[in-house]
Motif scaffolding. Structure first.
Motif, PDB file in Angstrom:
ATOM      1  N   GLY A   1       0.758  -1.236   0.000  1.00 35.16           N
ATOM      2  CA  GLY A   1       0.000   0.000   0.000  1.00 35.16           C
ATOM      3  C   GLY A   1       0.787   1.284   0.000  1.00 35.16           C
ATOM      4  N   ASP A   2       2.103   1.215  -0.180  1.00 32.55           N
ATOM      5  CA  ASP A   2       2.908   2.433  -0.199  1.00 32.55           C
ATOM      6  C   ASP A   2       2.502   3.305  -1.391  1.00 32.55           C
ATOM      7  N   PRO A   3       1.969   4.500  -1.154  1.00 35.95           N
ATOM      8  CA  PRO A   3       1.542   5.353  -2.262  1.00 35.95           C
ATOM      9  C   PRO A   3       2.667   5.714  -3.236  1.00 35.95           C
ATOM     10  N   GLN A   4       3.915   5.567  -2.801  1.00 33.04           N
ATOM     11  CA  GLN A   4       5.063   5.886  -3.666  1.00 33.04           C
ATOM     12  C   GLN A   4       5.472   4.712  -4.555  1.00 33.04           C
ATOM     13  N   LEU A   5       4.842   3.564  -4.388  1.00 29.49           N
ATOM     14  CA  LEU A   5       5.215   2.368  -5.154  1.00 29.49           C
ATOM     15  C   LEU A   5       5.254   2.593  -6.671  1.00 29.49           C
ATOM     16  N   PRO A   6       4.310   3.306  -7.257  1.00 26.50           N
ATOM     17  CA  PRO A   6       4.386   3.500  -8.715  1.00 26.50           C
ATOM     18  C   PRO A   6       5.685   4.149  -9.188  1.00 26.50           C
ATOM     19  N   LEU A   7       6.314   4.953  -8.323  1.00 25.22           N
ATOM     20  CA  LEU A   7       7.548   5.633  -8.733  1.00 25.22           C
ATOM     21  C   LEU A   7       8.748   4.699  -8.786  1.00 25.22           C
ATOM     22  N   LYS A   8       8.593   3.455  -8.363  1.00 22.74           N
ATOM     23  CA  LYS A   8       9.629   2.444  -8.582  1.00 22.74           C
ATOM     24  C   LYS A   8       9.556   1.920 -10.010  1.00 22.74           C
TER      25      LYS A   8
END
Length: 142
Positions: free
Chosen positions: A110-117
């Motif tokens: 659920g980390d909202p920053q996951l897409p930036l990986k």
């Protein structure tokens, strides 16, 4: 982190989403994931993605959030998170309650920053990526 204590909590969130009565303050990242989870559990993936897409548009309209080139609905992010939820469910072999699944989902991916990986900031937040799905440019294995 325990967000949902009972399956009824998840169902109530989903029903509020579907009725467009979910408040803007309650339309959190965890709520997005939980609604996606409910759809993925109950519909084939393509249908679940379409229901999520339509529901976000309609809820944004109910909240007065314009769906434009710079705000509101984001196609690439929706497709990304729906795929993450689908893959999360595929990795779960045993039966779990809705509340347990929703809590596990939020904690594990659920980390909202996951897409930036997977996406550069420039691509992910481009007008084109908001309007249409674009493939990741950093890591292609979604």
């Amino acid at each position: 982190m325990l967000i949902y204590k009972h399956d009824e909590d998840v169902k109530a969130l989903f029903e509020a989403f579907e009725r467009r009565t979910l408040t803007k303050a309650d339309w959190t990242h965890a709520a997005h994931l939980t609604v996606a989870l409910f759809y993925c559990l109950n519909y084939p993936f393509g249908t679940a993605r379409n229901l999520m897409r339509d529901g976000i548009h309609w809820l944004n309209d109910a909240h007065g959030t314009p769906n434009t080139q710079t705000s509101g609905y984001h196609e690439t992010l929706t497709c990304f998170w729906m795929t993450i939820v689908k893959d999360f469910l595929a990795a779960r072999e045993s039966e779990r309650s809705l509340a347990v699944l929703a809590n596990e989902l939020t904690v594990s991916v659920g980390d909202p920053q996951l897409p930036l990986k997977f996406y550069s900031r420039e691509l992910l937040f481009s007008v084109g990526a908001r309007k249409e799905y674009v493939a990741p440019d950093l890591i292609s294995d979604l």
